[in-house]
Enzyme design. Sequence first.
Site, mmCIF file in Angstrom:
data_model
loop_
_atom_site.group_PDB
_atom_site.id
_atom_site.type_symbol
_atom_site.label_atom_id
_atom_site.label_comp_id
_atom_site.label_asym_id
_atom_site.label_seq_id
_atom_site.Cartn_x
_atom_site.Cartn_y
_atom_site.Cartn_z
ATOM 1 N N ARG A 1 -3.330 -9.437 0.100
ATOM 2 C CA ARG A 1 -2.518 -8.282 0.470
ATOM 3 C C ARG A 1 -3.335 -6.997 0.411
ATOM 4 O O ARG A 1 -4.354 -6.925 -0.259
ATOM 5 C CB ARG A 1 -1.322 -8.170 -0.482
ATOM 6 C CG ARG A 1 -0.404 -9.397 -0.474
ATOM 7 C CD ARG A 1 0.392 -9.468 0.812
ATOM 8 N NE ARG A 1 1.193 -8.262 0.993
ATOM 9 C CZ ARG A 1 2.405 -8.092 0.476
ATOM 10 N NH1 ARG A 1 2.950 -9.018 -0.250
ATOM 11 N NH2 ARG A 1 3.073 -6.968 0.689
ATOM 12 N N CYS A 2 -2.821 -5.984 1.112
ATOM 13 C CA CYS A 2 -3.490 -4.693 1.150
ATOM 14 C C CYS A 2 -3.630 -4.144 -0.275
ATOM 15 O O CYS A 2 -2.739 -4.358 -1.078
ATOM 16 C CB CYS A 2 -2.698 -3.707 1.993
ATOM 17 S SG CYS A 2 -1.144 -3.170 1.248
ATOM 18 N N PRO A 3 -4.696 -3.476 -0.660
ATOM 19 C CA PRO A 3 -5.857 -3.118 0.171
ATOM 20 C C PRO A 3 -7.018 -4.106 0.049
ATOM 21 O O PRO A 3 -8.137 -3.733 0.400
ATOM 22 C CB PRO A 3 -6.242 -1.756 -0.421
ATOM 23 C CG PRO A 3 -5.918 -1.885 -1.875
ATOM 24 C CD PRO A 3 -4.761 -2.835 -1.980
ATOM 25 N N ASP B 1 -2.328 -10.129 6.480
ATOM 26 C CA ASP B 1 -1.506 -9.002 6.048
ATOM 27 C C ASP B 1 -1.414 -8.004 7.213
ATOM 28 O O ASP B 1 -2.447 -7.530 7.694
ATOM 29 C CB ASP B 1 -2.143 -8.328 4.827
ATOM 30 C CG ASP B 1 -1.296 -7.168 4.309
ATOM 31 O OD1 ASP B 1 -0.370 -6.742 5.018
ATOM 32 O OD2 ASP B 1 -1.568 -6.689 3.196
#
Lengths: 446, 77
Positions: free
Chosen positions: B14-16, B41
Amino acid sequence: VGFQDPDRAPTGESLLDTLSKTGSGVLAWGAWAGGAGGAGGSTGADPPGRPRRAGPAGPGSATVRQMAVYLDAASGVPMHPVARDALLAALDDGWADPGRLYGVARRARLLQDAAREAVAQCLDARPDEVSFTASGTHAAQLAVLGGLAGRRRSGHRLVHSAVEHSCVLQAAQAHQAAGGAVSVVGVDPLGRAAVDGYAAAVHSGEVGLAALQSANHEVGTLQPVAEVAALCQPAGVPLYVDAAQSVGRLPVPPGWSLLSASAHKWGGPPGVGVLVIRKGTRWASPWPAGEREGGRVGGFPNLPAVVAAAASLRAVQAEAAAEATRLRALVDRVRSEVGRTVPDVQVVGDPTDRLPHLVTFSCLYVDGEALLLELDRRGFAVSSGSSCTSSTVRPSHVLEAMGVLSHGNVRVSLHRTSTEPEVTAFLAALPEVVAELRRTAGVVGL
Amino acid sequence: VTGPAQTLDCRGKRCPLPVIELARRIRAVPVGGTVTVLADDPAARLDIPAWCRMRRQEYLGESAGEDGPAYTVRRSC
């Protein structure tokens, strides 16, 4: 006036206690939470004096909690003192059905008429153009779907910007699901909708309704409402303006046919929306509506809340120009200092043509949720458009349409009780918080 | 794992994280070389080009990978 005395007003804690009291005919929350299966667990009331919340214990933490700096006005602001007074007074005086023909009902009707008159005046509208709804979202849905339903024979297409509030996008989806067409107008990197996009759409001849927010709720950029209205008018296309972020702060540009707003953004109580439909605008209720609110909104109005909303709108509008100047200076400070004190930060939205009270920035390599939680731990309440902070997987559609960094995003929005020392404290804490999170993630020097 | 064209598998991250791993990996390719990031993502679609602008790297665009989108970046400095 007794009800102004904060010592005599119930606090949130004592309300919770009242709601969870046993032996007074009120069911305990614990009994509900215990579940229908009755599988042990809590069946009685929670002990009195429950902890406020899980958090860092130790000396000083209560003080921090008490002094929390609220920087999320764009989600909702604390009630204006005028609204609070009006609400308490109207609870006693405006509880009856304003549609009935006896004394207390006529009294309620007078209050309702006065509230409508006040809101109309603030929005430069006629009282019979103003309806009250159960929320800003409800008003927006009625504006979009009702505006389209009223023009069913003229055009089936809705044109809206890519950065509208999700309630407008959801209404657009409903329109599409019902067989209607939708055009989305793009924005520039500052988040401003392309006037050309509206021009192309409204001249196609099949547009039933155009929708454009007065200002963006995530990045603060003002939208070209007057320009788009000037395009719509000669084409005979009604323009709906979602003015939730600007009402009570900035005048609404002229030329719109439908408008919606939300009271808890200007210091009214939550649960009051405003729908304005200009005389002569074709509109048909998308839902069963009955006779209330001119046949536009179904259901019994929450009159005490409506009265409070109207009173506070009048009050905030009177101080709006001075407040805008004061908050604009604070936001200018945030914009310039964050860019200077936090490395690798992107401050987004228009630097000048913007809402006076709102600023958004994204911090490279930082997890948005971790950033919000750490700021909350230090007593700062802010919001974020990063996807990792919401229940959705997608990043904010606004940041996406602008093509800017979406992670590590923070939205700071100020209100009438925001002070310069609060902003100073936030600006002092932020670089430390970001640096700490970057150190923990091992991204220093990348 | 140095080479002129590398692939970085960030699926499920997932981000970042995809951007962080890209920033680490880009140092292992020579100037002119590329890194292709596989990331599912949706924020990567936004954040990888945004990172390229901030770091003055060249974003070559998105392509359909075997199992989701792939984003290719050329090291330009």
